[in-house]
Enzyme design. Structure first.
Site, mmCIF file in Angstrom:
data_model
loop_
_atom_site.group_PDB
_atom_site.id
_atom_site.type_symbol
_atom_site.label_atom_id
_atom_site.label_comp_id
_atom_site.label_asym_id
_atom_site.label_seq_id
_atom_site.Cartn_x
_atom_site.Cartn_y
_atom_site.Cartn_z
ATOM 1 N N ARG A 50 0.846 -1.200 0.000
ATOM 2 C CA ARG A 50 0.000 0.000 0.000
ATOM 3 C C ARG A 50 0.881 1.250 0.000
ATOM 4 O O ARG A 50 0.564 2.246 -0.635
ATOM 5 C CB ARG A 50 -0.954 0.003 1.207
ATOM 6 N N TYR A 102 -12.890 18.172 -17.355
ATOM 7 C CA TYR A 102 -13.397 16.804 -17.429
ATOM 8 C C TYR A 102 -14.612 16.686 -16.486
ATOM 9 O O TYR A 102 -14.546 17.115 -15.327
ATOM 10 C CB TYR A 102 -12.281 15.847 -16.989
ATOM 11 N N ASP A 173 -4.167 19.670 -15.211
ATOM 12 C CA ASP A 173 -4.461 18.317 -15.688
ATOM 13 C C ASP A 173 -3.923 18.244 -17.117
ATOM 14 O O ASP A 173 -4.439 18.896 -18.020
ATOM 15 C CB ASP A 173 -5.978 18.076 -15.636
HETATM 16 C C1 LIG Z 1 -10.323 10.533 -17.983
HETATM 17 C C2 LIG Z 1 -9.894 11.793 -17.394
HETATM 18 C C3 LIG Z 1 -9.780 11.938 -16.003
HETATM 19 C C4 LIG Z 1 -10.148 10.830 -15.057
HETATM 20 O O1 LIG Z 1 -9.299 9.733 -15.175
HETATM 21 P P1 LIG Z 1 -9.750 8.204 -14.915
HETATM 22 O O2 LIG Z 1 -8.490 7.459 -15.166
HETATM 23 O O3 LIG Z 1 -10.846 7.893 -15.867
HETATM 24 O O4 LIG Z 1 -10.218 8.119 -13.499
HETATM 25 C C5 LIG Z 1 -9.320 13.158 -15.517
HETATM 26 N N1 LIG Z 1 -9.014 14.168 -16.346
HETATM 27 C C6 LIG Z 1 -9.119 14.066 -17.677
HETATM 28 C C7 LIG Z 1 -8.760 15.222 -18.541
HETATM 29 C C8 LIG Z 1 -9.576 12.877 -18.247
HETATM 30 O O5 LIG Z 1 -9.693 12.785 -19.571
#
Ligand SMILES: *Cc1c(COP(=O)(O)O)cnc(C)c1O
Length: 390
Positions: A50, A102, A173
């Protein structure tokens, strides 16, 4: 020695190199929960999976190198990564976030983080004066660029300067461009998020997520959180993402080349009203992209003349599946208004341009001509079927 990102995808400067693991070229999968200690007070460096596992560590060091961070943490999904990151904030803290995020991130902020006393202001960071929304309790700015799904490009250096001035964290992101095309930490961000499910994994077969930082204090907090909440990525999934990253460079290059071809076709198609792609010259998004990224990526969004046509395309492409997600070798078509952005309040969704005529495409690495023919045949076959959607 400074090495190119293409090389970094395959060889990271690890402490051990190939000396251990019998010279294994593919990093081994350490499918173990726990580790034996030689004696009291001694550890092999691993105590319990973990906290950390060698395969996960190898992956984390790879992503850290690709993003020029000092630490990267691998989580069981992109959402697990963002959820863990939000634990660095406390009740009463306020974040300014971009409006075109997102959908899952908006769902997390609105339903989980708000409940825990964190406040959010959602603003179009590509257009408005962000400083007008900064309050005494603001702690961070959270953006994605290019935005999802409208592909608006936000000037990271400009936002970073505002964040620095007000002593805020800048969180980016970076899922859509991947570290291959963009490195937000180099442009002044403090924290980078990835859904590893997308371009890093690249094969539509594994769910994973990352938080990368270049700050010791943030790294320390995140290490405490990952061991406490237990959302670290499993060894086998870590190995799958490591394997995916080996081809990140050639996948990104080919997918981008295909995206340009598809944009050209869509722009010539009378039933397509708008094409949103940062690689189209003459837009502000293009100019900013040229400065801050090494490529435009392979995500594009287009608006067709009617919702009926949008639904028809989703039903009648033969090669391109109608599916959520992005960044894999297979091209996918997504319907943001009922899929990724279904949980965004309708008014806000439409204000962002995400109407029921909008389709998002994640371009893969197939032959571009086959993708174009597939789209063209679906669009050309529309007229005769019109009635069935009205
Ligand atoms: C898909 C996505 C997420 C979330 O990721 P998961 O792996 O599906 O949990 C976050 N930000 C963006 C821009 C995404 O495309």
């Amino acid at each position: 020695m400074s090495i190119d990102i293409k090389t970094k995808c395959l060889h990271i400067e690890s402490e051990e190199g190939y000396k251990n693991h019998y010279g294994s070229i593919s990093y081994p999968i350490y499918q173990t929960a726990t580790y034996a200690h030689p004696e009291v007070g001694c550890s092999t460096g691993f105590d319990y999976s973990r906290l950390q596992n060698p395969t996960r560590k190898q992956l984390e060091q790879t992503v850290e190198a690709l993003e020029n961070g000092i630490d990267a943490l691998a989580f069981s999904s992109g959402m697990a990564a963002i959820t863990a990151l939000m634990e660095i904030f406390k009740p009463g803290d306020h974040l300014v976030t971009d409006a075109d995020l997102y959908g899952g991130s908006i769902r997390l902020f609105d339903n989980i983080n708000v409940k825990n006393g964190i406040e959010f202001s959602r603003v179009d960071c590509s257009r408005v004066e962000i400083e007008d929304y900064i309050k005494d309790n603001t702690k961070a700015i959270y953006i994605e660029t290019p935005t999802n799904p409208m592909m608006r490009v936000i000037d990271i250096e400009k936002v970073a300067a505002i964040a620095k001035k007000h002593n805020l964290l800048l969180i980016v992101d970076n899922t859509f461009l991947s570290p291959y095309f963009q490195n937000p930490l180099d442009l002044g961000a403090d924290i980078v998020i990835h859904s590893g499910t997308k371009f890093l994994g690249g094969h539509n077969d594994t769910i994973a997520g990352f938080v990368v930082t270049n700050r010791e204090d943030i790294s320390e907090k995140l290490r405490f959180i990952i061991k406490t909440v237990g959302s670290g990525l499993a060894p086998f999934d870590s190995w799958l993402i490591l394997r995916g990253i080996k081809t990140l460079g050639i996948r990104m290059e080919k997918a981008e080349e295909n995206a340009f071809e598809i944009v050209k076709y869509l722009q010539s198609e009378p039933k397509v009203k708008n094409v949103y792609y940062p690689g189209i010259p003459g837009t502000e998004s293009y100019e900013i992209s040229k400065r801050q990224a090494r490529g435009f990526g392979s995500m594009l969004t287009f608006e067709v003349e009617s919702a009926a046509l949008a639904k028809h395309i989703l039903k009648f492409t033969k090669l391109i599946p109608f599916a959520e997600s992005l960044g894999g070798v297979e091209t996918l078509l997504t319907y943001p208004c009922t899929q990724t952005h279904a949980d965004v309040p309708e008014e806000e969704r439409i204000a962002n341009g995400i109407t029921d005529c909008v389709l998002r495409m994640s371009v893969g690495i197939e032959a571009a001509v086959d993708l174009i023919n597939d789209l063209k045949e679906a669009i050309d076959s529309y007229d005769g079927y019109k009635a069935q959607y009205i």
